[in-house]
Design a protein around this motif. Structure first.
Motif, PDB file in Angstrom:
ATOM      1  N   LYS A 150       4.479   1.006   2.018  1.00 37.83           N
ATOM      2  CA  LYS A 150       5.489   0.011   1.683  1.00 37.83           C
ATOM      3  C   LYS A 150       6.441   0.575   0.632  1.00 37.83           C
ATOM      4  O   LYS A 150       6.007   1.092  -0.400  1.00 37.83           O
ATOM      5  CB  LYS A 150       4.779  -1.223   1.132  1.00 37.83           C
ATOM      6  CG  LYS A 150       5.502  -2.527   1.342  1.00 37.83           C
ATOM      7  CD  LYS A 150       4.574  -3.656   0.931  1.00 37.83           C
ATOM      8  CE  LYS A 150       5.375  -4.923   0.752  1.00 37.83           C
ATOM      9  NZ  LYS A 150       4.536  -5.987   0.185  1.00 37.83           N
ATOM     10  N   ASN A 151       7.723   0.489   0.894  1.00 36.13           N
ATOM     11  CA  ASN A 151       8.757   0.899  -0.060  1.00 36.13           C
ATOM     12  C   ASN A 151       8.492   2.265  -0.711  1.00 36.13           C
ATOM     13  O   ASN A 151       8.304   2.357  -1.925  1.00 36.13           O
ATOM     14  CB  ASN A 151       8.905  -0.151  -1.172  1.00 36.13           C
ATOM     15  CG  ASN A 151       9.355  -1.498  -0.644  1.00 36.13           C
ATOM     16  OD1 ASN A 151      10.228  -1.561   0.212  1.00 36.13           O
ATOM     17  ND2 ASN A 151       8.747  -2.558  -1.146  1.00 36.13           N
ATOM     18  N   PRO A 167       0.817  -1.219   0.000  1.00 36.37           N
ATOM     19  CA  PRO A 167       0.000   0.000   0.000  1.00 36.37           C
ATOM     20  C   PRO A 167       0.853   1.273   0.000  1.00 36.37           C
ATOM     21  O   PRO A 167       1.973   1.281   0.489  1.00 36.37           O
ATOM     22  CB  PRO A 167      -0.801  -0.121   1.297  1.00 36.37           C
ATOM     23  CG  PRO A 167       0.050  -0.971   2.192  1.00 36.37           C
ATOM     24  CD  PRO A 167       0.753  -1.937   1.291  1.00 36.37           C
ATOM     25  N   CYS A 168       0.239   2.338  -0.548  1.00 36.03           N
ATOM     26  CA  CYS A 168       0.956   3.601  -0.748  1.00 36.03           C
ATOM     27  C   CYS A 168       0.453   4.680   0.212  1.00 36.03           C
ATOM     28  O   CYS A 168      -0.272   4.407   1.161  1.00 36.03           O
ATOM     29  CB  CYS A 168       0.791   4.053  -2.200  1.00 36.03           C
ATOM     30  SG  CYS A 168      -0.894   4.588  -2.593  1.00 36.03           S
ATOM     31  N   GLU A 180      -1.543  -6.422   4.122  1.00 39.22           N
ATOM     32  CA  GLU A 180      -0.177  -5.909   3.953  1.00 39.22           C
ATOM     33  C   GLU A 180       0.021  -4.641   4.782  1.00 39.22           C
ATOM     34  O   GLU A 180       1.077  -4.427   5.377  1.00 39.22           O
ATOM     35  CB  GLU A 180       0.088  -5.608   2.468  1.00 39.22           C
ATOM     36  CG  GLU A 180       0.219  -6.836   1.587  1.00 39.22           C
ATOM     37  CD  GLU A 180       1.520  -7.578   1.837  1.00 39.22           C
ATOM     38  OE1 GLU A 180       2.594  -7.023   1.518  1.00 39.22           O
ATOM     39  OE2 GLU A 180       1.459  -8.700   2.374  1.00 39.22           O
ATOM     40  N   PHE A 181      -1.001  -3.801   4.803  1.00 36.49           N
ATOM     41  CA  PHE A 181      -0.939  -2.551   5.557  1.00 36.49           C
ATOM     42  C   PHE A 181      -0.791  -2.836   7.058  1.00 36.49           C
ATOM     43  O   PHE A 181       0.028  -2.219   7.755  1.00 36.49           O
ATOM     44  CB  PHE A 181      -2.213  -1.739   5.288  1.00 36.49           C
ATOM     45  CG  PHE A 181      -2.255  -0.388   5.943  1.00 36.49           C
ATOM     46  CD1 PHE A 181      -1.387   0.617   5.561  1.00 36.49           C
ATOM     47  CD2 PHE A 181      -3.187  -0.117   6.945  1.00 36.49           C
ATOM     48  CE1 PHE A 181      -1.436   1.880   6.158  1.00 36.49           C
ATOM     49  CE2 PHE A 181      -3.235   1.133   7.543  1.00 36.49           C
ATOM     50  CZ  PHE A 181      -2.358   2.124   7.157  1.00 36.49           C
ATOM     51  N   ILE A 182      -1.578  -3.789   7.566  1.00 36.76           N
ATOM     52  CA  ILE A 182      -1.522  -4.131   8.994  1.00 36.76           C
ATOM     53  C   ILE A 182      -0.176  -4.772   9.339  1.00 36.76           C
ATOM     54  O   ILE A 182       0.469  -4.412  10.338  1.00 36.76           O
ATOM     55  CB  ILE A 182      -2.685  -5.072   9.379  1.00 36.76           C
ATOM     56  CG1 ILE A 182      -4.033  -4.371   9.159  1.00 36.76           C
ATOM     57  CG2 ILE A 182      -2.534  -5.526  10.826  1.00 36.76           C
ATOM     58  CD1 ILE A 182      -4.217  -3.097   9.948  1.00 36.76           C
ATOM     59  N   TRP A 183       0.273  -5.717   8.515  1.00 38.95           N
ATOM     60  CA  TRP A 183       1.546  -6.383   8.760  1.00 38.95           C
ATOM     61  C   TRP A 183       2.716  -5.416   8.701  1.00 38.95           C
ATOM     62  O   TRP A 183       3.753  -5.637   9.332  1.00 38.95           O
ATOM     63  CB  TRP A 183       1.750  -7.518   7.760  1.00 38.95           C
ATOM     64  CG  TRP A 183       1.098  -8.800   8.180  1.00 38.95           C
ATOM     65  CD1 TRP A 183      -0.104  -9.293   7.758  1.00 38.95           C
ATOM     66  CD2 TRP A 183       1.601  -9.752   9.113  1.00 38.95           C
ATOM     67  NE1 TRP A 183      -0.388 -10.477   8.370  1.00 38.95           N
ATOM     68  CE2 TRP A 183       0.663 -10.797   9.219  1.00 38.95           C
ATOM     69  CE3 TRP A 183       2.760  -9.831   9.892  1.00 38.95           C
ATOM     70  CZ2 TRP A 183       0.830 -11.898  10.052  1.00 38.95           C
ATOM     71  CZ3 TRP A 183       2.937 -10.934  10.716  1.00 38.95           C
ATOM     72  CH2 TRP A 183       1.989 -11.943  10.794  1.00 38.95           C
ATOM     73  N   ASN A 184       2.563  -4.348   7.933  1.00 41.90           N
ATOM     74  CA  ASN A 184       3.635  -3.357   7.822  1.00 41.90           C
ATOM     75  C   ASN A 184       3.490  -2.253   8.878  1.00 41.90           C
ATOM     76  O   ASN A 184       4.018  -1.156   8.718  1.00 41.90           O
ATOM     77  CB  ASN A 184       3.639  -2.748   6.412  1.00 41.90           C
ATOM     78  CG  ASN A 184       4.991  -2.209   6.015  1.00 41.90           C
ATOM     79  OD1 ASN A 184       6.027  -2.826   6.273  1.00 41.90           O
ATOM     80  ND2 ASN A 184       5.015  -1.041   5.378  1.00 41.90           N
ATOM     81  N   LYS A 185       2.738  -2.572   9.939  1.00 40.77           N
ATOM     82  CA  LYS A 185       2.544  -1.653  11.071  1.00 40.77           C
ATOM     83  C   LYS A 185       1.875  -0.340  10.644  1.00 40.77           C
ATOM     84  O   LYS A 185       2.220   0.745  11.096  1.00 40.77           O
ATOM     85  CB  LYS A 185       3.880  -1.367  11.760  1.00 40.77           C
ATOM     86  CG  LYS A 185       4.533  -2.619  12.339  1.00 40.77           C
ATOM     87  CD  LYS A 185       5.859  -2.302  13.020  1.00 40.77           C
ATOM     88  CE  LYS A 185       6.476  -3.583  13.587  1.00 40.77           C
ATOM     89  NZ  LYS A 185       7.782  -3.335  14.237  1.00 40.77           N
TER      90      LYS A 185
END
Length: 322
Positions: free
Chosen positions: A59-60, A17-18, A50-55
């Motif tokens: 991402k990038n 996610p951006c 993905e957003f939750i797992w990436n706190k």
């Protein structure tokens, strides 16, 4: 994905996610649009997960990178080809059609960032070629760069109708380009030169012929130069389309000429792939600034730096339509 006629060009990529996920403005994920249920129709890896797992962070994020200029050639103080060296990771990602980057002089602040189409990425040498029209403050300062540049990217939505390109196998494609439309044309010709037969018709009446010829060198295509304002030349193009039955037609020019050729294709009942360059104003490339925002006929605001759609869906009744 996100609607019946468009999808986010970044969805499922290493940049998803951006930034839009942070403000409930994601173009695809309903959970990241502020809703309490999932109804996104996205078949890939769950964006919300993905957003939750990436706190709950993006991402990038695309960051500024300093690169070395390896070649610069200026034509009549109006056009230039700039070549810079990057790493293997980026040179691989810069090679896809529709890729553009933001560039600036390293002595300037971020307000000088200017979006530039990647014309060609040589992944053997890790050299990236860009073609630039020198217009005003941003491009003048960019060309003044001597040894280095600041770049940010890759961004992916420089072309509408990418799905047509992905679906063509061993077919034939016609590219119509005018002036700086040469840059995205070169990208497609070099990327698909092993899979497609390509014809290029270019109107170079307002650019130096040496600039056009240098940009098109080594392109494997049947190249012709015509005048898009000449009725006889337009009839020639129409006859060629009827004769060769192209699997796709791409128009890389201003909206005026995109509309012109779209109408020509309709007049001969051409119903295959139509591909266009993205002429919406780009400022940040991330969907945040709103410079490229457009309101659909249903009242929904979409970010055209990320909104990927078919070329024929961009035009409706001869005007830009989303």
């Amino acid at each position: 994905m996100g609607g019946d006629f468009f999808e986010c060009v970044d969805v499922g990529s290493e940049n998803c996610p951006c930034y839009l996920s942070l403000t409930n403005d994601c173009m695809t994920c309903t959970r990241l649009q502020g809703m309490d249920h999932c109804d996104c129709k996205w078949a890939g890896v769950c964006i919300y997960n993905e957003f939750i797992w990436n706190k709950k962070k993006i991402k990038n994020p695309r960051n500024d990178i300093k690169v070395e200029i390896v070649d610069k050639k200026i034509y009549d103080n109006q056009f230039a080809v700039l070549v810079f060296k990057t790493d293997k990771y980026l040179s691989q990602r810069f090679k896809y059609p529709g890729t553009y980057i933001f560039m600036r002089n390293p002595n300037d602040s971020f307000i000088y960032d200017v979006p530039i189409s990647v014309m060609y990425a040589d992944s053997d040498k890790d050299h990236v070629h860009t073609a630039i029209k020198i217009i005003s403050a941003k491009t003048k300062r960019l060309i003044d760069s001597e040894d280095n540049l600041i770049i940010r990217g890759p961004y992916r939505n420089g072309i509408f109708g990418l799905s047509h390109l992905k679906n063509i196998t061993n077919g034939r494609m016609l590219i119509l380009c005018k002036s700086m439309g040469i840059a995205p044309a070169v990208k497609i010709m070099k990327y698909y030169d092993k899979n497609l037969k390509m014809d290029l018709i270019a109107d170079i009446n307002r650019i130096p012929s040496s600039f056009a010829q240098d940009c098109l060198v080594d392109c494997k295509a049947d190249i012709n130069y015509l005048n898009f304002k000449n009725e006889y030349d337009l009839d020639t193009i129409k006859s060629l389309i009827n004769e060769r039955k192209y699997d796709a037609v791409a128009v890389f020019a201003t909206d005026k000429y995109i509309t012109l050729f779209h109408n020509i294709l309709k007049s001969i009942n051409y119903d295959k792939g139509f591909i266009t360059v993205n002429n919406f104003s780009m400022c940040c490339g991330e969907g945040v600034c709103g410079a490229c925002a457009s309101t659909t006929k249903d009242g929904k605001v979409v970010k055209m730096c990320k909104c990927q759609m078919k070329g024929e869906d961009v035009l409706k009744g001869g005007v830009i339509h989303v």
